[in-house]
Write a protein that holds these residues in place. Structure first.
Motif, PDB file in Angstrom:
ATOM      1  N   VAL A 143       0.846  -1.200   0.000  1.00  0.00           N
ATOM      2  CA  VAL A 143       0.000   0.000   0.000  1.00  0.00           C
ATOM      3  C   VAL A 143       0.877   1.245   0.000  1.00  0.00           C
ATOM      4  O   VAL A 143       2.034   1.210   0.414  1.00  0.00           O
ATOM      5  CB  VAL A 143      -0.942   0.033   1.227  1.00  0.00           C
ATOM      6  N   HIS A 144       0.310   2.344  -0.459  1.00  0.00           N
ATOM      7  CA  HIS A 144       0.991   3.635  -0.352  1.00  0.00           C
ATOM      8  C   HIS A 144       0.699   4.281   1.000  1.00  0.00           C
ATOM      9  O   HIS A 144       1.483   5.069   1.499  1.00  0.00           O
ATOM     10  CB  HIS A 144       0.555   4.567  -1.488  1.00  0.00           C
ATOM     11  N   ALA A 145      -0.438   3.933   1.584  1.00  0.00           N
ATOM     12  CA  ALA A 145      -0.821   4.412   2.914  1.00  0.00           C
ATOM     13  C   ALA A 145      -2.090   3.678   3.314  1.00  0.00           C
ATOM     14  O   ALA A 145      -2.818   3.170   2.455  1.00  0.00           O
ATOM     15  CB  ALA A 145      -1.071   5.920   2.918  1.00  0.00           C
ATOM     16  N   LEU A 146      -2.356   3.625   4.597  1.00  0.00           N
ATOM     17  CA  LEU A 146      -3.585   2.995   5.088  1.00  0.00           C
ATOM     18  C   LEU A 146      -4.229   3.961   6.071  1.00  0.00           C
ATOM     19  O   LEU A 146      -3.941   3.954   7.264  1.00  0.00           O
ATOM     20  CB  LEU A 146      -3.262   1.653   5.755  1.00  0.00           C
ATOM     21  N   ILE A 164       0.777  -6.386   5.550  1.00  0.00           N
ATOM     22  CA  ILE A 164       0.769  -5.074   4.913  1.00  0.00           C
ATOM     23  C   ILE A 164       2.193  -4.537   4.809  1.00  0.00           C
ATOM     24  O   ILE A 164       2.942  -4.561   5.787  1.00  0.00           O
ATOM     25  CB  ILE A 164      -0.090  -4.068   5.710  1.00  0.00           C
ATOM     26  N   THR A 165       2.557  -4.068   3.619  1.00  0.00           N
ATOM     27  CA  THR A 165       3.843  -3.411   3.402  1.00  0.00           C
ATOM     28  C   THR A 165       3.590  -2.051   2.777  1.00  0.00           C
ATOM     29  O   THR A 165       2.871  -1.943   1.788  1.00  0.00           O
ATOM     30  CB  THR A 165       4.734  -4.247   2.463  1.00  0.00           C
ATOM     31  N   GLU A 166       4.167  -1.000   3.360  1.00  0.00           N
ATOM     32  CA  GLU A 166       3.990   0.354   2.837  1.00  0.00           C
ATOM     33  C   GLU A 166       5.231   0.777   2.061  1.00  0.00           C
ATOM     34  O   GLU A 166       6.359   0.501   2.481  1.00  0.00           O
ATOM     35  CB  GLU A 166       3.728   1.342   3.975  1.00  0.00           C
ATOM     36  N   GLY A 214       5.920   6.557  -0.348  1.00  0.00           N
ATOM     37  CA  GLY A 214       4.488   6.606  -0.619  1.00  0.00           C
ATOM     38  C   GLY A 214       4.206   7.020  -2.046  1.00  0.00           C
ATOM     39  O   GLY A 214       4.830   6.555  -2.988  1.00  0.00           O
ATOM     40  N   ARG A 271       3.678  10.747   6.109  1.00  0.00           N
ATOM     41  CA  ARG A 271       2.587  11.639   5.731  1.00  0.00           C
ATOM     42  C   ARG A 271       2.267  12.641   6.842  1.00  0.00           C
ATOM     43  O   ARG A 271       2.097  13.843   6.581  1.00  0.00           O
ATOM     44  CB  ARG A 271       1.355  10.793   5.402  1.00  0.00           C
TER      45      ARG A 271
END
Length: 326
Positions: free
Chosen positions: A112-115, A139-141, A212, A241
């Motif tokens: 993901v780019h962000a959650l 999950i990997t960002e 991201g 972020r």
């Protein structure tokens, strides 16, 4: 050649029929051929013949027969104990394989780019975990570039990235969109305007993340302000972020985010829509064409099923067609 003399055990391995082992276990449980055949729903002659053939093939007497039934020999007890464990393991293996094939167990590795809590992606993953509790979700960002590299190295099963990438070695599908918003300090001279245009942002200093969606945001700013003077000043920071938003609030510059970022608890900044942004930013799922797993298929199906407008008006699904194998 198999020695069929009693008391001379031989090794048959996988040549023993599974049905013979199951029927032998039933006889050992009931200590009666007729009761075992009734329990299995097969004929008495079938059970008797299979057990006798097994004993002959093994060269071992498993049961002592008498008028009222049978009893296990010492060798029979040892044999039954071992095959009972093996049958249980086989049964577990069959059930586990079936669950994995149905996407009911296993793992799913998501990039993901962000959650962001409350966003489309956060809701998707939360619902998936609730509906498929046997799946371990990892999950990997990171950046889209990192995620695609990990996909190709079989380190991820699916990545959610900004844009609609067209990759020759990967499948991709737009999943949802978010309007782009400008993020300004509260004390900025434009902060009180209801909306902005890209012309309003000429000459501003833009802050973007190195991770991201930062690289895509930088490219988008350059594209939108191309040919305008003065050229945009873009500063890249290796921060998260939340830190970038804090830097905007402190007057370091402004930035651009998808509207879901406004769901984060923030202070000192305002989020303003960009009136002349031609269309919302699309976010896509990307996965390997070799990944035919049900766990991934179920996630993509659920993404289509959600297909709804976010209560805050920040995201909406753009793909409502049923998931099909590609």
């Amino acid at each position: 050649m198999i020695d069929r003399q009693w008391g001379m055990p031989t090794s048959l391995g996988s040549r023993i029929p599974l049905a013979s082992l199951i029927q032998t276990l039933a006889v050992a449980e009931h200590l009666n051929f007729r009761h075992a055949s009734n329990a299995l729903g097969v004929s008495l002659s079938s059970v008797s013949a299979r057990v006798k053939t097994l004993e002959e093939d093994l060269g071992i007497l498993l049961f002592e027969r008498h008028a009222r039934g049978v009893r296990l020999t010492e060798a029979g007890k040892q044999f039954v104990e071992q095959i009972a464990v093996g049958i249980d393991q086989l049964d577990h293996a069959v059930k586990t394989a079936g669950m994995a094939a149905a996407g009911e167990c296993g793992r799913l590795r998501i990039g993901v780019h962000a959650l962001i809590p409350g966003s489309f992606l956060a809701e998707l993953i939360e619902r998936y975990r609730n509906e498929h509790q046997g799946i371990n979700v990892e999950i990997t960002e990171g950046t889209a570039r990192d995620a695609i590299m990990q996909l190709r190295a079989d380190q991820l099963d699916v990545a959610f990235v900004a844009g609609t990438p067209e990759l020759p070695d990967c499948h991709s599908r737009p999943i949802w969109t978010e309007p782009l918003v400008a993020v300004l300090p509260e004390r900025h001279q434009l902060a009180t305007q209801p909306v902005l245009t890209w012309a309003d942002l000429v000459g501003e200093t833009f802050l973007v993340r190195q991770g991201g969606t930062g690289p895509q945001v930088q490219d988008h700013i350059v594209l939108r302000l191309a040919g305008r003077w003065p050229a945009p000043s873009i500063l890249r920071f290796d921060v998260g972020r939340g830190t970038l938003l804090s830097m905007v609030g402190q007057g370091f510059g402004i930035t651009i985010f998808g509207a879901a970022t406004a769901l984060l608890p923030t202070s000192g900044v305002v989020f303003l829509p960009i009136a002349d942004e031609p269309e919302p930013a699309a976010f896509s799922a990307v996965w390997s064409p070799f990944n035919q797993g049900a766990a991934l298929r179920n996630l993509l199906t659920l993404a289509n099923e959600i297909g709804r407008v976010n209560p805050a008006g920040l995201s909406r699904c753009v793909s409502k067609q049923p998931v099909a194998q590609q």
